[in-house]
Design a protein around this motif. Structure first.
Motif, short mmCIF file in Angstrom:
data_model
loop_
_atom_site.label_atom_id
_atom_site.label_comp_id
_atom_site.label_asym_id
_atom_site.label_seq_id
_atom_site.Cartn_x
_atom_site.Cartn_y
_atom_site.Cartn_z
N ILE A 87 -10.93 -0.64 1.06
CA ILE A 87 -10.39 0.07 2.23
C ILE A 87 -8.88 0.21 2.12
O ILE A 87 -8.32 1.29 2.35
N ALA A 88 -8.21 -0.86 1.75
CA ALA A 88 -6.76 -0.83 1.65
C ALA A 88 -6.29 0.18 0.61
O ALA A 88 -5.37 0.96 0.85
N ILE A 89 -6.92 0.18 -0.53
CA ILE A 89 -6.52 1.09 -1.61
C ILE A 89 -6.77 2.55 -1.24
O ILE A 89 -5.89 3.40 -1.34
N ILE A 90 -7.98 2.85 -0.79
CA ILE A 90 -8.34 4.23 -0.49
C ILE A 90 -7.54 4.77 0.69
O ILE A 90 -7.05 5.91 0.65
N SER A 91 -7.38 3.99 1.73
CA SER A 91 -6.64 4.49 2.89
C SER A 91 -5.16 4.70 2.58
O SER A 91 -4.56 5.67 3.04
N THR A 92 -4.59 3.84 1.78
CA THR A 92 -3.18 4.01 1.42
C THR A 92 -2.97 5.27 0.58
O THR A 92 -2.09 6.08 0.88
#
Length: 123
Positions: A87-92
């Motif tokens: 989630i952190a990687i894709i949303s960033t």
């Protein structure tokens, strides 16, 4: 917004509007998907906690060692940690790319409008 933005109906502004609509649709789909994911995780957490409490009871009775109790909770931690990282990687990355594209289009349109204003004032 300023008067230039309100009165101009350029194809670029239409494209910016379409991109904002796409962003809104993407946000809705994302929220539904994440809501479903969280619901599934909560169900999995419920099953894991139920199993964990059974193992604790068996541990207190002396049937199961403490390592067996901890092993019931590890799968949930692995899935939750992996999901959080994804989630952190894709949303960033997604947020950066979407904001960057929209900003460049808006800057291009504003420069075009300024050029039109300057040329119309000279006439």
């Amino acid at each position: 917004m300023n008067k230039i933005n309100e009165t101009t109906n350029d194809p670029v502004w239409e494209m910016i509007g379409k991109e904002k609509k796409k962003d809104n649709k993407l946000k809705i789909v994302s929220r539904v998907a994440w809501g479903t994911t969280l619901l599934v995780l909560m169900v999995f957490l419920l099953f894991t906690v139920m199993d964990f409490t059974k193992q604790i009871d068996l541990y207190h009775k002396g049937i199961v060692p403490y390592e067996g109790v901890l092993k019931t909770f590890v799968p949930f931690l692995i899935i939750l940690g992996s999901l959080s990282l994804i989630i952190a990687i894709i949303s960033t990355v997604g947020t950066f790319l979407r904001l960057r594209t929209t900003s460049l289009l808006e800057i291009q349109q504003r420069l075009s409008n300024l050029e039109e204003m300057i040329t119309s004032e000279k006439s």
